[in-house]
Design a protein around this motif. Structure first.
Motif, PDB file in Angstrom:
ATOM      1  N   GLU A   1      31.754 -17.725   2.247  1.00 21.12           N
ATOM      2  CA  GLU A   1      32.002 -18.046   3.649  1.00 21.12           C
ATOM      3  C   GLU A   1      32.666 -19.408   3.692  1.00 21.12           C
ATOM      4  O   GLU A   1      32.381 -20.271   2.872  1.00 21.12           O
ATOM      5  CB  GLU A   1      30.693 -18.062   4.424  1.00 21.12           C
ATOM      6  CG  GLU A   1      30.029 -16.695   4.464  1.00 21.12           C
ATOM      7  CD  GLU A   1      28.691 -16.716   5.163  1.00 21.12           C
ATOM      8  OE1 GLU A   1      28.391 -17.712   5.857  1.00 21.12           O
ATOM      9  OE2 GLU A   1      27.952 -15.746   5.014  1.00 21.12           O
ATOM     10  N   TYR A   2      33.567 -19.620   4.647  1.00 19.65           N
ATOM     11  CA  TYR A   2      34.313 -20.872   4.709  1.00 19.65           C
ATOM     12  C   TYR A   2      34.698 -21.182   6.140  1.00 19.65           C
ATOM     13  O   TYR A   2      34.718 -20.312   6.999  1.00 19.65           O
ATOM     14  CB  TYR A   2      35.570 -20.795   3.834  1.00 19.65           C
ATOM     15  CG  TYR A   2      36.496 -19.655   4.221  1.00 19.65           C
ATOM     16  CD1 TYR A   2      37.477 -19.831   5.179  1.00 19.65           C
ATOM     17  CD2 TYR A   2      36.361 -18.396   3.650  1.00 19.65           C
ATOM     18  CE1 TYR A   2      38.304 -18.792   5.558  1.00 19.65           C
ATOM     19  CE2 TYR A   2      37.177 -17.350   4.014  1.00 19.65           C
ATOM     20  CZ  TYR A   2      38.153 -17.561   4.965  1.00 19.65           C
ATOM     21  OH  TYR A   2      38.959 -16.526   5.338  1.00 19.65           O
TER      22      TYR A   2
ATOM     23  N   LEU B   1      39.915 -23.563   3.986  1.00 19.59           N
ATOM     24  CA  LEU B   1      40.023 -23.502   2.539  1.00 19.59           C
ATOM     25  C   LEU B   1      41.495 -23.434   2.139  1.00 19.59           C
ATOM     26  O   LEU B   1      42.271 -22.709   2.755  1.00 19.59           O
ATOM     27  CB  LEU B   1      39.284 -22.252   2.036  1.00 19.59           C
ATOM     28  CG  LEU B   1      39.226 -21.974   0.549  1.00 19.59           C
ATOM     29  CD1 LEU B   1      38.388 -23.024  -0.154  1.00 19.59           C
ATOM     30  CD2 LEU B   1      38.620 -20.604   0.309  1.00 19.59           C
TER      31      LEU B   1
END
Length: 65
Positions: free
Chosen positions: A17-18, A21
């Protein structure tokens, strides 16, 4: 968790999960910039008078006999 894949060659770059990025693909060299999809903004509610301090009680007048 979701797969994180290269936008050019679809190689799996990772999993997780980000929020934001940037990752360079080792296969094709493409620099992938990824951002989490924004959800609908939270709506603020109008405060209810007295709700923050618990229920308010009103004193009933006493009757005299």
């Amino acid at each position: 968790m979701q797969d994180i894949r290269c936008g050019n060659c679809s190689k799996k770059l990772g999993e997780g999960e980000y929020i934001a990025l940037a990752m360079k693909c080792p296969r094709c060299g493409t620099l992938n910039h990824l951002r989490a999809e924004s959800s609908e903004p939270e709506r603020h509610r109008v405060p209810v008078i007295g709700a923050a301090h618990g229920p308010q009680t009103t004193k009933q007048p006493t009757r005299q006999k």
